[in-house]
Write a protein that holds these residues in place. Structure first.
Motif, short mmCIF file in Angstrom:
data_model
loop_
_atom_site.label_atom_id
_atom_site.label_comp_id
_atom_site.label_asym_id
_atom_site.label_seq_id
_atom_site.Cartn_x
_atom_site.Cartn_y
_atom_site.Cartn_z
N VAL A 194 -49.13 65.37 0.85
CA VAL A 194 -48.28 66.25 1.66
C VAL A 194 -48.83 67.67 1.67
O VAL A 194 -49.07 68.27 2.71
N ALA A 216 -45.40 70.84 8.40
CA ALA A 216 -44.80 69.52 8.20
C ALA A 216 -45.34 68.53 9.22
O ALA A 216 -45.61 67.37 8.89
N VAL A 221 -44.58 64.78 7.88
CA VAL A 221 -43.38 64.68 7.04
C VAL A 221 -42.32 65.61 7.63
O VAL A 221 -42.58 66.39 8.55
N SER A 222 -41.13 65.54 7.08
CA SER A 222 -40.06 66.43 7.54
C SER A 222 -40.28 67.84 6.99
O SER A 222 -41.01 68.05 6.02
N SER A 224 -38.12 69.69 5.41
CA SER A 224 -37.58 69.81 4.06
C SER A 224 -38.51 69.19 3.03
O SER A 224 -38.68 69.71 1.92
N THR A 225 -39.13 68.05 3.39
CA THR A 225 -40.08 67.41 2.48
C THR A 225 -41.29 68.31 2.24
O THR A 225 -41.75 68.46 1.10
N ALA A 228 -40.27 71.32 -0.04
CA ALA A 228 -40.01 70.94 -1.42
C ALA A 228 -41.27 70.48 -2.13
O ALA A 228 -41.55 70.87 -3.27
N ARG A 229 -42.06 69.64 -1.46
CA ARG A 229 -43.25 69.08 -2.09
C ARG A 229 -44.32 70.15 -2.31
O ARG A 229 -44.97 70.19 -3.36
#
Length: 295
Positions: A194, A216, A221-222, A224-225, A228-229
Motif C-alpha cells: 500500500v 489511494a 485502495v480506499s 482511509s486504508t 491508516a496504512r
C-alpha cells in the motif's frame, strides 16, 4: 523515480575502500565508531564480530558481509580472549593490514559517507548491524560485488579505484534492497503493497499536488486504508511525507544550486516563494535564505 536511488543521490553517497586485512592465530582488532556506514566482507576463513550496544557475538564465515549503520565501536577477532590491537596501529603502514600471525582469515573493508541529513532519511530506519549471509539467495549480488572489488584491488588495472567505489555502492544498494529492516519506517514503506506505490508516486513527481485520495487510487485502495496504512508503516501521514520530501529537495537545491527561492518553490510544488519559506522555516528552523548562507 526509484525512491532508494532518489534518496541515495540526494544524500551525496560516496564510498571508500580501506586496505584489506588478514589475520591468523589468536588476534583481535578494535575499531573506533565510524563516521558513516562501515562494511566488512569475509573472503576466506572465519572471525567474530562484537559491536558496542549489540548483545552477543556474531560469527562470520567466508562469504558473509556486515553493514554497521550507526557510529558504534566494534571489534573483529579470532576468539573472545584475544587482546585487541587498535585498528589505526595495524592500518598505519598502508597496504594489507595484518593481525596476529598467519593468514587464516581475509577481509575487505570500507564504508560510505553521506550528507548531513542521512541519519533522519535513511539510517534511522535500519538496525545497527545488517548481515548478508553466504549461501542465502539474496547474498549472490553482494558476493559478486565483493569478488569484483577483490579482483580490482589485486589487479590494479586502469581506473580500478573508480570501479571499486562504484562496486561498493552497488553492494550497499543490494544490502539495503534485500536485507530485512525494522518493521516500520521509510525503507519498510518501500516494500509495503500500500505505502510503496504511494512513495514511488511522490518521488516520481514531487511537484504534483498529491492528495490522499489520489495516492489511494495509485495503490488501488480506499482513502482511509491509504491514510491508516501509510502512517502505520512509514510513521507519518502521506501529506506529511510529501511536505518533508519537498523540504529535503529544497534544502539540496539551496546547498548546490544558484536558483532563486521562487524558482525552487515552483519546481517542487509550492505556489509561491512565501509558501515555501513558511514550510521551510517550520521544518528546518531557519528561512531558506539563512539556510543557503550557512551552507
Amino acid at each position: 523515480m526509484d525512491p532508494l536511488q532518489d534518496v541515495l543521490s540526494l544524500l551525496g553517497t560516496t564510498s571508500y575502500l580501506s586496505a584489506g586485512m588478514v589475520g591468523g592465530g589468536s588476534w583481535a582488532v578494535s575499531f573506533p565508531p565510524p563516521a558513516g556506514v562501515k562494511f566488512n566482507a569475509v573472503r576466506r576463513g572465519r572471525c567474530r564480530l562484537s559491536v558496542d550496544g549489540v548483545d552477543g557475538t556474531i560469527e562470520l564465515t567466508a562469504g558473509d558481509c556486515f553493514l554497521l549503520t550507526q557510529p558504534r565501536a566494534f571489534r573483529l577477532s579470532s576468539d573472545p580472549d584475544a587482546t585487541a590491537v587498535p585498528a589505526e596501529q595495524i592500518f598505519a603502514g598502508g597496504g594489507v593490514a595484518r593481525a596476529g600471525t598467519g593468514e587464516d582469515v581475509d577481509l575487505i573493508g570500507g564504508g560510505f559517507t553521506f550528507g548531513d541529513r542521512a541519519r533522519a532519511l535513511l539510517l534511522d530506519a535500519l538496525p545497527p548491524v545488517i548481515l548478508s549471509r553466504a549461501g542465502s539467495p539474496e547474498a549472490t549480488a553482494v558476493s559478486w560485488a565483493v569478488e569484483r572489488i577483490g579482483d580490482e584491488l589485486n589487479d590494479r588495472r586502469l581506473g580500478a579505484g573508480l570501479v571499486v567505489e562504484h562496486l561498493a555502492v552497488v553492494m550497499l544498494i543490494q544490502i539495503l534492497r534485500l536485507q530485512p529492516v525494522t518493521p516500520n519506517g521509510w525503507l519498510a514503506g518501500l516494500a509495503d503493497p500500500v505505502a510503496g506505490p504511494a512513495l514511488r508516486a511522490v518521488h516520481a513527481d514531487p511537484a504534483h499536488p498529491w492528495t490522499v485520495a489520489e495516492l489511494a487510487r495509485v495503490a488501488a485502495v480506499s482513502r482511509s486504508t491509504m491514510a491508516a496504512r501509510f502512517r502505520e508503516v512509514v510513521g507519518q501521514g502521506p501529506y506529511e511525507y510529501l511536505t518533508g520530501w519537498r523540504i529535503e529537495l529544497a534544502a539540496n537545491r539551496l546547498r548546490h544550486d544558484r536558483d532563486t527561492v521562487a524558482v525552487i518553490a515552483r519546481d517542487i510544488g509550492y505556489g509561491s516563494e512565501s509558501a515555501l519559506s513558511v514550510a521551510f522555516k517550520r521544518a528546518m528552523g531557519v528561512s531558506p535564505a539563512a539556510y543557503r548562507r550557512a551552507a
